[in-house]
Write a protein that holds these residues in place. Structure first.
Motif: not given
Length: 124
Positions: A7-16, A71-76, A101-110
């Motif tokens: 099960l491949h999962l990709t994680v994108g974070l601001p490390l720099t 072919r990542s199954a999901g993105f975190i 776990g960090g994006s709080t923009n109200p538009s993302l609830a659409d």
């Protein structure tokens, strides 16, 4: 001996970049989630792919497309709303689940625009 499925999962974070302090916290939390997944799914080899989005929206979109092609199954991620707004639209287009776990923009609830985007935190 039977081989484990992967099960491949990709994680994108601001490390720099401008939000890199938040990325470190996200990295620790994400690593803990992977440890839990491995304990809950012992028959599955959970493979994690990390990348630094540098808090740049276009980089988040490019990396999400790459993870889909790999072919990542999901993105975190991503950890901030500016980056997530672009990547969440692309993940919905591909039908790929994205959790931030960090994006709080109200538009993302659409859900008509971001049907496969989820978050465990409320809007701004």
């Amino acid at each position: 001996m039977t081989s484990k499925s992967e099960l491949h999962l990709t994680v994108g974070l601001p490390l720099t970049g401008s939000s890199s302090g938040n990325g470190g916290i996200g990295h620790v939390a994400t690593k803990a989630a992977f440890v839990s997944a491995k304990e809950l799914l012992p028959q599955v080899n959970v493979v994690q792919h990390f990348y630094d989005d540098k808090s740049i929206p276009s980089r988040g979109v490019v990396k999400l497309i790459e993870s889909y092609n790999e072919r990542s199954a999901g993105f975190i991620g991503n950890h901030n709303s500016a980056v997530t707004l672009g990547s969440a639209g692309v993940s919905s287009h591909f039908g790929m689940v994205q959790i931030s776990g960090g994006s709080t923009n109200p538009s993302l609830a659409d859900k008509s625009s971001y049907s496969t985007f989820f978050r465990p935190i409320p809007d701004d």
